[in-house]
Scaffold this motif. Structure first.
Motif, PDB file in Angstrom:
ATOM      1  N   VAL A 255       4.965  -4.419  16.313  1.00 56.54           N
ATOM      2  CA  VAL A 255       6.184  -3.703  15.910  1.00 56.54           C
ATOM      3  C   VAL A 255       5.977  -3.119  14.504  1.00 56.54           C
ATOM      4  N   MET A 256       5.308  -3.889  13.648  1.00 56.72           N
ATOM      5  CA  MET A 256       5.067  -3.372  12.294  1.00 56.72           C
ATOM      6  C   MET A 256       4.204  -2.103  12.365  1.00 56.72           C
ATOM      7  N   ARG A 257       3.188  -2.138  13.214  1.00 61.71           N
ATOM      8  CA  ARG A 257       2.313  -0.956  13.341  1.00 61.71           C
ATOM      9  C   ARG A 257       3.086   0.229  13.923  1.00 61.71           C
ATOM     10  N   ARG A 263       6.443   6.192  10.480  1.00 60.53           N
ATOM     11  CA  ARG A 263       6.607   6.641   9.103  1.00 60.53           C
ATOM     12  C   ARG A 263       5.361   7.360   8.565  1.00 60.53           C
ATOM     13  N   GLY A 264       4.377   7.543   9.415  1.00 61.87           N
ATOM     14  CA  GLY A 264       3.184   8.284   8.988  1.00 61.87           C
ATOM     15  C   GLY A 264       2.250   7.502   8.095  1.00 61.87           C
ATOM     16  N   ALA A 265       2.322   6.160   8.153  1.00 59.99           N
ATOM     17  CA  ALA A 265       1.391   5.358   7.345  1.00 59.99           C
ATOM     18  C   ALA A 265       0.097   5.197   8.145  1.00 59.99           C
ATOM     19  N   LYS A 271      -6.075   4.883  12.247  1.00 58.53           N
ATOM     20  CA  LYS A 271      -5.662   3.474  12.145  1.00 58.53           C
ATOM     21  C   LYS A 271      -4.390   3.376  11.287  1.00 58.53           C
ATOM     22  N   ILE A 272      -3.491   2.487  11.702  1.00 58.92           N
ATOM     23  CA  ILE A 272      -2.258   2.327  10.914  1.00 58.92           C
ATOM     24  C   ILE A 272      -2.578   1.595   9.605  1.00 58.92           C
ATOM     25  N   THR A 277       2.506   0.025   5.212  1.00 59.31           N
ATOM     26  CA  THR A 277       3.701  -0.242   6.029  1.00 59.31           C
ATOM     27  C   THR A 277       4.430  -1.479   5.507  1.00 59.31           C
ATOM     28  N   ALA A 278       3.642  -2.520   5.167  1.00 64.34           N
ATOM     29  CA  ALA A 278       4.243  -3.764   4.663  1.00 64.34           C
ATOM     30  C   ALA A 278       5.041  -3.487   3.385  1.00 64.34           C
ATOM     31  N   ASN A 279       4.429  -2.746   2.455  1.00 71.20           N
ATOM     32  CA  ASN A 279       5.121  -2.452   1.191  1.00 71.20           C
ATOM     33  C   ASN A 279       6.381  -1.638   1.434  1.00 71.20           C
TER      34      ASN A 279
END
Ligand SMILES: Nc1nc2c(ncn2[C@@H]2O[C@H](COP(=O)(O)OP(=O)(O)OP(=O)(O)O)[C@@H](O)[C@H]2O)c(=O)[nH]1
Ligand SMILES: [Mg+2]
Length: 299
Positions: A255-257, A263-265, A271-272, A277-279
């Motif tokens: 889900v995080m990926r 969000r385009g990270a 690769k994500i 994304t975490a930040n």
């Protein structure tokens, strides 16, 4: 948290020193305002301070209530109210509760003031100690109460480094103090709550692990908010979380990926970027972009 990070020193020497300096001033103090974070009303209470302030008149300020779940804040307000403790919920960036706070201080001191007048002493200053963990909004609250930006504030822990008296009304003085933590957290949950809200310096934390745990909490308690914020498909999220072919933590990372992708990270090669994304998730939570969220919930 991973092993390297659990042994981090989040109780630097200046906090122990600050605690000693506050203890020196306690005899001057009439009222103690304990500022806590409305999103984590238990984790943001320093258990070390209870003993220190046990014979004082107390006000608990549930600050950052603009970032917390309103229903939960009402419940916590009732839960924390005691005979000797008044609880007020505020947003220290907005001054509309100033009068309530000042009149509560004056009401608490009414009997003492009468006695002082009987002894022939008029106009004695009421001295109020402002206590709390780092980054909870102590200095911001003082700035609102005196309607001036006298105290330096900042969105990271450890901004105030010395204690300082500030007069807010002709007979009320506040003592601003550096945020103080305690040497050992009771549980990983407490440590995580303090990490989510920015109480522990980000530099010493594993952001991926913090964001993973935060997302896990949000998906169980505020899933709708997550789906709306990141424009996800409910069915797709459900499917990822139900995947039995891998461990639950990998499902949450999926889900995080997905959020990262939305969000385009994305790094070169497609690769994500998990760290980015975490930040972003941590920042969105702190800025209330995911909604008004309380991390410690009352039934
Ligand atoms: N949204 C919101 N932000 C707040 C509130 N109160 C404080 N802040 C923000 O929280 C951050 C920390 O505020 P400070 O007043 O510096 O916190 P402090 O408790 O004095 O922190 P230390 O001096 O490090 O112990 C700043 O970025 C403030 O703008 C609030 O009620 N709502
Ligand atoms: Mg401060």
């Amino acid at each position: 948290m991973n092993e390297n990070k659990t042994n981090i020193n989040w109780y630097p020497g200046h906090m122990a020193k600050a605690k000693r300096l506050i203890e020196d001033d306690l005899k001057l103090i009439d009222v103690v305002i304990e500022v806590i974070d409305a999103r984590i009303p238990i984790s943001s209470r320093n258990p070390d301070l209870n003993e220190m302030i046990k014979n004082k008149k107390k006000i608990i300020v549930l600050n950052k209530s603009d970032l917390a779940d309103d229903i939960q804040t009402k419940k916590w307000k009732d839960y924390l109210t005691r005979n000797d403790t008044t609880v007020i919920s505020v947003n220290a960036l907005n001054s509309n509760k100033n009068n309530e706070l000042i009149s509560t201080i004056e009401k608490m001191m009414r009997e003492d003031k009468k006695k002082e007048i009987e002894k022939g002493r008029i106009g004695k200053t009421i001295r109020v100690l402002i206590l709390g963990i780092p980054n909870v909004g102590k200095s911001s609250l003082i700035n609102r109460l005196c309607n001036k930006n006298k105290q330096i504030v900042g969105n990271k822990p450890g901004i105030t480094v010395k204690k300082q008296w500030i007069r807010i009304e002709k007979n009320i003085e506040l003592l601003d103090t550096p945020g103080i933590l305690w040497p050992k957290f009771e549980s990983e949950e407490v440590a995580l709550n303090l990490a989510y809200t920015g109480t522990i310096k980000d530099e010493i934390l594993d952001n991926l692990e913090i964001a993973y745990n935060l997302l896990k909490f949000l998906l169980s308690n505020y899933r709708k908010n997550v789906i709306e914020t990141y424009k996800l498909e409910n069915d797709q999220v459900e499917e990822l979380l139900k995947n039995k072919n891998q461990l639950e933590n990998e499902n949450i990372m999926d889900v995080m990926r997905l959020i990262g992708k939305k969000r385009g990270a994305v790094m070169s090669g497609g690769k994500i970027d998990e760290n980015k994304t975490a930040n972003m998730i941590i920042k969105d939570f702190r800025d209330a972009k995911i909604g008004k969220i309380t991390l410690e919930q009352l039934k």
